[in-house]
Design an enzyme around this catalytic site. Structure first.
Site, PDB file in Angstrom:
ATOM      1  N   THR A  81       0.318  -1.121   0.195  1.00 46.50           N
ATOM      2  CA  THR A  81      -0.151   0.216   0.250  1.00 46.50           C
ATOM      3  C   THR A  81       1.028   1.108   0.237  1.00 46.50           C
ATOM      4  O   THR A  81       0.223   2.529  -1.072  1.00 46.50           O
ATOM      5  CB  THR A  81      -0.668  -0.041   0.903  1.00 46.50           C
ATOM      6  OG1 THR A  81      -1.486  -1.289   0.742  1.00 46.50           O
ATOM      7  CG2 THR A  81      -1.597   1.187   1.276  1.00 46.50           C
ATOM      8  N   SER A 113       0.092  -7.433  -0.242  1.00 45.19           N
ATOM      9  CA  SER A 113       1.244  -8.056   1.124  1.00 45.19           C
ATOM     10  C   SER A 113       0.673  -9.753   1.245  1.00 45.19           C
ATOM     11  O   SER A 113       0.804 -10.517   1.412  1.00 45.19           O
ATOM     12  CB  SER A 113       1.088  -7.330   2.005  1.00 45.19           C
ATOM     13  OG  SER A 113      -0.390  -7.622   3.443  1.00 45.19           O
ATOM     14  N   THR A 134       0.444  -3.889   4.802  1.00 45.44           N
ATOM     15  CA  THR A 134       0.561  -4.033   5.609  1.00 45.44           C
ATOM     16  C   THR A 134      -0.131  -5.622   6.676  1.00 45.44           C
ATOM     17  O   THR A 134      -0.430  -5.909   7.913  1.00 45.44           O
ATOM     18  CB  THR A 134      -0.065  -2.604   6.345  1.00 45.44           C
ATOM     19  OG1 THR A 134      -1.207  -2.202   6.365  1.00 45.44           O
ATOM     20  CG2 THR A 134       0.933  -1.848   6.642  1.00 45.44           C
ATOM     21  N   ASP A 135      -1.160  -5.934   5.662  1.00 46.43           N
ATOM     22  CA  ASP A 135      -1.807  -6.624   5.864  1.00 46.43           C
ATOM     23  C   ASP A 135      -1.079  -8.089   6.468  1.00 46.43           C
ATOM     24  O   ASP A 135      -1.305  -8.520   8.081  1.00 46.43           O
ATOM     25  CB  ASP A 135      -2.519  -6.728   4.657  1.00 46.43           C
ATOM     26  CG  ASP A 135      -3.924  -6.077   4.803  1.00 46.43           C
ATOM     27  OD1 ASP A 135      -4.005  -5.482   5.182  1.00 46.43           O
ATOM     28  OD2 ASP A 135      -4.186  -6.490   3.654  1.00 46.43           O
TER      29      ASP A 135
END
Ligand SMILES: *[C@@H]1O[C@H](CO)[C@@H](O)[C@H](O)[C@H]1NC(C)=O
Ligand SMILES: *[C@@H]1O[C@H](CO)[C@@H](O)[C@H](O)[C@H]1NC(C)=O
Ligand SMILES: *[C@@H]1O[C@H](CO)[C@@H](O)[C@H](O)[C@H]1NC(C)=O
Ligand SMILES: *[C@@H]1O[C@H](CO)[C@@H](O)[C@H](O)[C@H]1NC(C)=O
Ligand SMILES: *[C@@H]1O[C@H](CO)[C@@H](O)[C@H](O)[C@H]1NC(C)=O
Ligand SMILES: *[C@@H]1O[C@H](CO)[C@@H](O)[C@H](O)[C@H]1NC(C)=O
Ligand SMILES: *[C@@H]1O[C@H](CO)[C@@H](O)[C@H](O)[C@H]1NC(C)=O
Length: 385
Positions: A65, A112, A146-147
Site C-alpha cells: 500500500t 502483502s 501491512t496486512d
C-alpha cells in the site's frame, strides 16, 4: 468500495534518484527507470549516493500500500493499485540521503496477501548475504504491505540474527492521501536501520513513530494508522524528530527460537483453523488430507476447542504425526500448556504467539526437520508452565 491491493506497484526501489552532495565513487550512469547510480558494491547493490561517512542501508521492496493512489485525497480505502511509483515516494523524502547511503533491491512486487513463504526464504537469504555478511552494511529495511507485515517481520526475526537491524515498514494511507504516512514511515525506518542503537534488538517494525518488536507486534486495526501494537509488551522505543530513542537496552523475547535459514529451501504447509461454537472436527482432517504438515488452531479463549475437536487433535497428532498448536482467536493473551491439556506429549500451546506468528514458527520448525517432541520443546519455552 472494493479493495485493490494487488500489484500495488513498488516499482524498482533502485530508483532512489534523490539529490546528493556526495562525491561519486564510480562513474555515474543512467539505469532503467531514470535512476542515477553512483556506486555498485561487490554484491551488486546499486547506491544513488556514496558518502563514505554515512551508514549504508539496503531497502528491500516487496510491494504494498505504501505506493497506493486515489484521485480523492481523503480516500484511505478503495484506492487504485500501482498508480504511484516508489520513485515519487522516495523523491518526497530527500532527507533519507542525509541519514544513509541507500541501495534498493526489488525482491517481489505484490500486495502483502500475495507474499509467499518462498519469497520469505529468498528475502531472508538475501539479507543474510548482502547485509549480514557485508561489514560495510549497517542494516536493512523491508517495505511491505501491512496486512501480513507481522508474519514477514516474525520470519525475519527468527532467521536473520547477525545483530544488524532489520526494519519492516509499510503505510496505511495511500501516498496521495492528505497526510500520507508512507514517506515519514520510510524515513524513520531508514533512520532506525542506520542507527547503532538499533543493533541486537532482532527485527523491528517502525511505523507511526513507534519502534516495536517483530516477534510480538500485530496489526490491531484494519484501517487506522496506529494499528501496529504489542498490546502487553509495549513498544521498544519511539522515533522523535527523526531520532530513535529506545526505552531499554537490547533484549531478546522470552522463548525466541533462532533458525539458520542457509539450508532451508521450502517451508512445509501449515494451516490455521479458526475455532467457533459448533466447529466440526472434520476441518482438521480436511487440512491433513489437503497436505498440511502442521496445523494451528485459533482457539476460543486460551486455545479452547470442543471435546470432540480435542479428541480429533489427539488423533491427528498421535496417529497422523501432524503437530497441532493451539493459539488464541482473541487477538491478545497467552495460551499456557495447562489450559490445553495436562498431557504435554500431545498438545502444544502457543504461549503469547498469535495464530499467524505460531504458523510461521511451526513452518520453520518443520523446515528444520524437528519432530513433534522438538517442536513442543520450542513452543514450551514461550509459555508459563
Ligand atoms: C527523470 O527525472 C527528471 C528529473 O527529476 C524528470 O524531470 C523526468 O520527468 C524523469 N523522467 C522519467 C521518464 O521519469
Ligand atoms: C544494479 O544495476 C544493474 C544495472 O544497472 C542491474 O543489472 C542490477 O540488477 C542492479 N542490482 C540490483 C540489486 O538491483
Ligand atoms: C559504506 O560503504 C562504503 C562503500 O563500501 C564504505 O566505504 C563505507 O565505509 C561504508 N560506510 C560505513 C559507515 O561503514
Ligand atoms: C547445511 O548443510 C551443510 C552441508 O550439508 C552442512 O555442513 C551444514 O552444517 C548445514 N547447516 C545447518 C545449519 O544445518
Ligand atoms: C488412533 O487410531 C486408532 C485406530 O484408528 C484409534 O483407536 C485411536 O482412538 C486413535 N487415537 C486417538 C488419540 O484418537
Ligand atoms: C498422553 O498421550 C499419550 C499419547 O496419546 C498417551 O499415550 C498417554 O497415555 C497420555 N497420558 C495421559 C496421562 O493421559
Ligand atoms: C525427537 O526430537 C527430540 C528432540 O529434538 C530427540 O531427542 C528425539 O530423539 C527425537 N525422536 C525421534 C523419534 O526421532
Amino acid at each position: 468500495m472494493s479493495f485493490s491491493f494487488k500489484t500495488l506497484a513498488v516499482s524498482a526501489l533502485a530508483v532512489l534518484s534523490t539529490a546528493s552532495n556526495a562525491s561519486p565513487v564510480h562513474l555515474r550512469r543512467q539505469a532503467s527507470g531514470n535512476t542515477t547510480i553512483v556506486y555498485t558494491n561487490a554484491n551488486g547493490l546499486n547506491f544513488t549516493q556514496m558518502n563514505p561517512s554515512l551508514p549504508n542501508v539496503t531497502i528491500f521492496a516487496t510491494g504494498g500500500t505504501i505506493a497506493g493512489s486515489d484521485p480523492d485525497s481523503s480516500a484511505t480505502t478503495g484506492y487504485q493499485a500501482g498508480a504511484v511509483g516508489v520513485e515519487s515516494l522516495i523523491n518526497a523524502v530527500p532527507l533519507i540521503t542525509t541519514k544513509a547511503n541507500v541501495a534498493g533491491v526489488q525482491i517481489a512486487n505484490v500486495g502483502s496477501e500475495d507474499v509467499t513463504s518462498s519469497i520469505l526464504v529468498k528475502l531472508s537469504k538475501q539479507i543474510n548475504k548482502v547485509v549480514c555478511n557485508d561489514p560495510t552494511m549497517a542494516g536493512a529495511v523491508i517495505t511491505h504491505g501491512t496486512d501480513t507485515l507481522e508474519e514477514t517481520a516474525f520470519f525475519m526475526d527468527a532467521t536473520v540474527n547477525c545483530g544488524k537491524p532489520v526494519v519492516i515498514v509499510g503505510a496505511m494511507r495511500p501516498s496521495t492521501a492528505i497526510s500520507a504516512d508512507g514517506p515519514y514511515n520510510l524515513l524513520e525506518a531508514v533512520t532506525v536501520a542506520a542507527s547503532p542503537k538499533a543493533r541486537n534488538r532482532g527485527a523491528m517494525v517502525v511505523m507511526n513513530d513507534r519502534i516495536t518488536s517483530a516477534y510480538y507486534v500485530t496489526k490491531t486495526n484494519a484501517n487506522t494508522m496506529d494499528t501496529f501494537k504489542a498490546l502487553e509488551m509495549g513498544n521498544l522505543g519511539q522515533v522523535i524528530s527523526d531520532t530513535p530513542f529506545f526505552f531499554y537496552p537490547p533484549a531478546t523475547p522470552t522463548g525466541k527460537h533462532v533458525v539458520d535459514i542457509s539450508n532451508i529451501t521450502v517451508i512445509p504447509r501449515v494451516d490455521i483453523l479458526y475455532a467457533y461454537l459448533d466447529m466440526p472436527s472434520d476441518m482438521l482432517y480436511n487440512s491433513v488430507k489437503s497436505g498440511a504438515k502442521g496445523i494451528v488452531i485459533a482457539g476460543a479463549g486460551a486455545g479452547g476447542v470442543s471435546t470432540p475437536f480435542n479428541s480429533a487433535i489427539e488423533d491427528v497428532v498421535n496417529n497422523h504425526t501432524i503437530p497441532v498448536v493451539q493459539s488464541f482467536r482473541t487477538g491478545n493473551g497467552e495460551v499456557p500448556l495447562s489450559d490445553v491439556s495436562s498431557n504435554t506429549s500431545t498438545h502444544i500451546a502457543s504461549g503469547y504467539l498469535n495464530p499467524q506468528k505460531s504458523r510461521i514458527l511451526l513452518g520453520l520448525l518443520l523446515a528444520e526437520g524437528k519432530n513433534i517432541t522438538g517442536i513442543a520443546e520450542v513452543f514450551a519455552r514461550g509459555t508459563d508452565d
